[in-house]
Enzyme design. Structure first.
Site, PDB file in Angstrom:
ATOM      1  N   ALA A   1       0.805  -1.227   0.000  1.00 23.93           N
ATOM      2  CA  ALA A   1       0.000   0.000   0.000  1.00 23.93           C
ATOM      3  C   ALA A   1       0.835   1.273   0.000  1.00 23.93           C
ATOM      4  O   ALA A   1       0.321   2.350  -0.283  1.00 23.93           O
ATOM      5  CB  ALA A   1      -0.925   0.004   1.213  1.00 23.93           C
TER       6      ALA A   1
ATOM      7  N   HIS B   1      -1.516  -5.766 -23.214  1.00 22.98           N
ATOM      8  CA  HIS B   1      -2.421  -4.707 -23.676  1.00 22.98           C
ATOM      9  C   HIS B   1      -2.766  -4.832 -25.172  1.00 22.98           C
ATOM     10  O   HIS B   1      -3.933  -4.797 -25.548  1.00 22.98           O
ATOM     11  CB  HIS B   1      -1.818  -3.320 -23.440  1.00 22.98           C
TER      12      HIS B   1
HETATM   13  P1  NAP Z   1       6.784  -0.313  -5.531  1.00 16.48           P
HETATM   14  O1  NAP Z   1       6.551   1.144  -5.663  1.00 16.48           O
HETATM   15  O2  NAP Z   1       8.180  -0.834  -5.534  1.00 16.48           O
HETATM   16  O3  NAP Z   1       6.070  -0.790  -4.174  1.00 16.48           O
HETATM   17  C1  NAP Z   1       6.267  -2.062  -3.635  1.00 16.48           C
HETATM   18  C2  NAP Z   1       5.434  -2.226  -2.400  1.00 16.48           C
HETATM   19  O4  NAP Z   1       5.691  -3.545  -1.908  1.00 16.48           O
HETATM   20  C3  NAP Z   1       5.746  -1.254  -1.281  1.00 16.48           C
HETATM   21  O5  NAP Z   1       4.558  -0.893  -0.648  1.00 16.48           O
HETATM   22  C4  NAP Z   1       6.601  -2.097  -0.324  1.00 16.48           C
HETATM   23  O6  NAP Z   1       6.425  -1.758   1.031  1.00 16.48           O
HETATM   24  C5  NAP Z   1       5.972  -3.444  -0.510  1.00 16.48           C
HETATM   25  N1  NAP Z   1       6.885  -4.528  -0.103  1.00 16.48           N
HETATM   26  C6  NAP Z   1       8.100  -4.817  -0.591  1.00 16.48           C
HETATM   27  N2  NAP Z   1       8.609  -5.881   0.042  1.00 16.48           N
HETATM   28  C7  NAP Z   1       7.710  -6.263   0.956  1.00 16.48           C
HETATM   29  C8  NAP Z   1       7.652  -7.284   1.933  1.00 16.48           C
HETATM   30  N3  NAP Z   1       8.660  -8.158   2.089  1.00 16.48           N
HETATM   31  N4  NAP Z   1       6.554  -7.387   2.692  1.00 16.48           N
HETATM   32  C9  NAP Z   1       5.528  -6.516   2.553  1.00 16.48           C
HETATM   33  N5  NAP Z   1       5.511  -5.528   1.651  1.00 16.48           N
HETATM   34  C10 NAP Z   1       6.589  -5.399   0.862  1.00 16.48           C
HETATM   35  O7  NAP Z   1       6.009  -1.126  -6.676  1.00 16.48           O
HETATM   36  P2  NAP Z   1       4.772  -0.640  -7.577  1.00 16.48           P
HETATM   37  O8  NAP Z   1       5.290   0.157  -8.703  1.00 16.48           O
HETATM   38  O9  NAP Z   1       3.723  -0.064  -6.705  1.00 16.48           O
HETATM   39  O10 NAP Z   1       4.288  -2.014  -8.223  1.00 16.48           O
HETATM   40  C11 NAP Z   1       3.553  -2.985  -7.506  1.00 16.48           C
HETATM   41  C12 NAP Z   1       3.130  -4.085  -8.468  1.00 16.48           C
HETATM   42  O11 NAP Z   1       2.281  -3.562  -9.478  1.00 16.48           O
HETATM   43  C13 NAP Z   1       4.293  -4.737  -9.225  1.00 16.48           C
HETATM   44  O12 NAP Z   1       3.972  -6.079  -9.459  1.00 16.48           O
HETATM   45  C14 NAP Z   1       4.307  -3.981 -10.541  1.00 16.48           C
HETATM   46  O13 NAP Z   1       4.897  -4.736 -11.559  1.00 16.48           O
HETATM   47  C15 NAP Z   1       2.827  -3.802 -10.769  1.00 16.48           C
HETATM   48  N6  NAP Z   1       2.503  -2.665 -11.633  1.00 16.48           N
HETATM   49  C16 NAP Z   1       2.841  -1.401 -11.269  1.00 16.48           C
HETATM   50  C17 NAP Z   1       2.488  -0.336 -12.076  1.00 16.48           C
HETATM   51  C18 NAP Z   1       2.806   1.073 -11.681  1.00 16.48           C
HETATM   52  O14 NAP Z   1       2.328   1.965 -12.390  1.00 16.48           O
HETATM   53  N7  NAP Z   1       3.565   1.322 -10.641  1.00 16.48           N
HETATM   54  C19 NAP Z   1       1.813  -0.549 -13.276  1.00 16.48           C
HETATM   55  C20 NAP Z   1       1.482  -1.853 -13.634  1.00 16.48           C
HETATM   56  C21 NAP Z   1       1.826  -2.898 -12.798  1.00 16.48           C
HETATM   57  P3  NAP Z   1       7.487  -0.849   1.843  1.00 16.48           P
HETATM   58  O15 NAP Z   1       7.354   0.493   1.238  1.00 16.48           O
HETATM   59  O16 NAP Z   1       7.009  -0.907   3.237  1.00 16.48           O
HETATM   60  O17 NAP Z   1       8.844  -1.476   1.610  1.00 16.48           O
END
Ligand code: NAP
Length: 488
Positions: A18, A242
């Site tokens: 989150a 997509h």
């Molecule tokens: P991100 O910004 O790197 O965020 C990752 C999240 O995972 C953070 O909240 C982090 O929490 C949490 N996390 C990491 N290790 C953890 C653990 N061991 N236990 C619990 N929580 C953990 O990634 P994101 O860009 O939001 O992407 C998330 C997913 O959506 C990925 O699979 C990505 O490929 C997909 N996605 C993202 C987008 C986009 O626009 N960002 C688009 C399409 C798909 P902490 O902050 O507490 O470390």
């Protein structure tokens, strides 16, 4: 006309990850809007879960800042913001360890028939472990749902592994695989246009359609996601999901009913009808070069020898009765002229011209479905140039978004995530990909990538701000056709 909002039943939504980018940029704003518009009911609860040490207030601060950043000021009011933030609690969970799961169980009171949604906004390597731990901790029941998003594997084998890791703990009807393109208003409108109007169906086939173009052009580069993108490339990151999903919606047969599995069965048939792409001339890979001082792709990803493509264009064929001989040209890339996503169905020319050469040429009718930046549907027509100057032909666009009729100019276009999250709560899987669809898409993509690996050549360079490599233009020129301009 006022948009009709049907409130969903109260739900519990656990967002793993989150604090991350996707949750802050898309999910939190989407949920806020649904509350603001009266669709998220009183009593719905959001449980934010991530690794860092925060309490409820600490997370509400993060969520509140996300609203300031990603919700337009006109939609922000303090009363709704307070109500929204009060519906959120935070639990610190390290999904890789056993820490936090008891606290999460405590934060989740008995479901009592409320839908419970687990949204996995975390790296894919955590998907399996979360599914298993949610199940082991007794947090899920037969009404729970789990939501994931791309990348859904890296190839067919890893996609199958991913599907297997969920299927041990959740049934297919509980798994929601998001392709956010399918949540776009215009994509759903395409379904209405095709299946709620008798007008297009007789024309929707190889007799009348010359070809289809699908473009997803991005102006941005890898934007801090270099390591991830360099592993994937345009083919895996965009075309496999997509572009092929959009192709399916254009090419599929009318389902008997708008039921999730009926729609998904039809999409699956399209994916399985894709002819293997064996002609190397039918696929163009590109990589953006250093242009006017702006770093190249390899500089952006910090991998000088990278052979990963930041652009791909290809000519696909849906080998069935309806589409035999109709090329589907797909292209996507980064650092192109502008950001635009569009499907264009280009109809054949009129079979015979009754007009003298001086009148000019009648063009092909083009049904253009614009997904971004300005969602809308237009139909390109040839008409008489107005005025007394004789019979001169000119082209004009019929705006099929009917903004005036629907008052849509005053309506806010909801973001795809708003629609999709509410669909998960309602238990409607129509706009989500089924596991076999994802696998069928990889089964078609894998041999193309294997061929590249075998040849070992480098992608063709293209200038940033262009429409991609020259060879992509040639892909259509060879067939006597041309791409539509990448322009807003
Ligand atoms: P991100 O910004 O790197 O965020 C990752 C999240 O995972 C953070 O909240 C982090 O929490 C949490 N996390 C990491 N290790 C953890 C653990 N061991 N236990 C619990 N929580 C953990 O990634 P994101 O860009 O939001 O992407 C998330 C997913 O959506 C990925 O699979 C990505 O490929 C997909 N996605 C993202 C987008 C986009 O626009 N960002 C688009 C399409 C798909 P902490 O902050 O507490 O470390």
């Amino acid at each position: 006309m006022v948009a009709r909002v049907v409130p969903v039943d109260p739900f519990d939504l656990v967002v793993f990850g989150a604090t991350g980018d996707l949750a802050r940029r898309k999910l939190i704003p989407a949920l806020y809007h649904r509350l603001h518009d009266g669709q998220m009911p009183e009593g719905a609860r959001i449980i934010a879960a991530a690794r860092r040490d925060l309490d409820d207030e600490g997370y509400r601060d993060i969520a509140s800042r996300a609203l300031d950043e990603f919700v337009e000021a006109a939609a922000l009011d303090e009363k709704t913001r307070d109500r929204f933030l009060r519906s959120i609690g935070y639990v610190q969970v390290d999904v890789e360890s056993d820490d936090g799961w008891d606290a999460l169980a405590k934060a989740l009171p008995p479901a009592d028939g409320r839908p419970r949604v687990f949204y996995l906004s975390v790296a894919p390597r955590h998907f399996g472990i979360i599914a298993e731990k949610v199940h082991r901790a007794g947090l899920s029941d037969s009404d729970s749902r789990i939501v994931i998003e791309k990348p859904l594997g890296h190839d067919l084998a890893s996609a199958q592994e991913l599907n297997d890791c969920f299927s041990g703990h959740f049934e297919e009807r509980q798994i929601y695989r998001i392709d956010h393109y399918l949540g776009k208003e215009t994509v759903q409108n395409l379904m209405a246009l095709r299946f709620a109007n008798a007008l297009f169906e007789p024309l929707w086939n190889a007799r009348h359609v010359d070809h289809v173009q699908i473009t997803v052009a991005e102006k941005v580069g890898v934007e801090g996601r270099g390591a991830y993108y360099d592993e994937m490339g345009a083919m895996r990151d965009m075309a496999q999901n997509h572009l092929l999903q959009l192709l399916c919606l254009i090419a599929m047969e009318p389902p008997a009913r708008l039921e999730p599995d009926e729609v998904r069965d039809e999409k699956l048939k399209v994916l399985r009808a894709l002819a293997p792409l064996t002609d190397p001339e039918s696929v163009v890979r590109g990589q953006y070069a250093r242009t006017n001082g702006s770093p190249s792709y390899t500089e952006d990803v910090g991998h000088p020898g990278s052979r990963t493509e930041s652009f791909v264009a290809l000519k696909a064929e849906v080998a069935n009765w309806r589409w035999s001989g109709v090329p589907f040209y797909l292209r996507t890339g980064k650092r192109l002229r502008t950001r635009v996503s569009e499907i264009a169905v280009v109809f054949k020319e009129a079979p015979h011209s009754i007009f003298p050469p001086a009148s000019g040429r009648a063009g092909n009718n083009v049904l253009a479905i614009r997904l971004q930046p300005d969602e809308g549907i237009t139909l390109g027509m040839t008409i008489k140039e107005p005025g007394p100057g004789g019979m001169r032909l000119t082209s004009a666009e019929l705006d099929m978004t009917f903004a005036d009729t629907l008052g849509a100019t005053k309506l806010r276009m909801p973001d795809a995530y708003e629609r999709l999250v509410m669909d998960v709560v309602r238990g409607d899987q129509t706009l989500f990909m089924r596991g076999d669809e994802v696998e069928a898409a990889w089964a078609w993509i894998d041999p193309i990538i294997a061929l590249w690996d075998e040849r070992g050549d480098r992608p063709i360079s293209y200038d940033q701000g262009s429409s991609g490599p020259e060879d992509a233009l040639m892909l259509m020129h060879r067939d006597g056709r041309r791409w539509r301009e990448i322009a807003v």
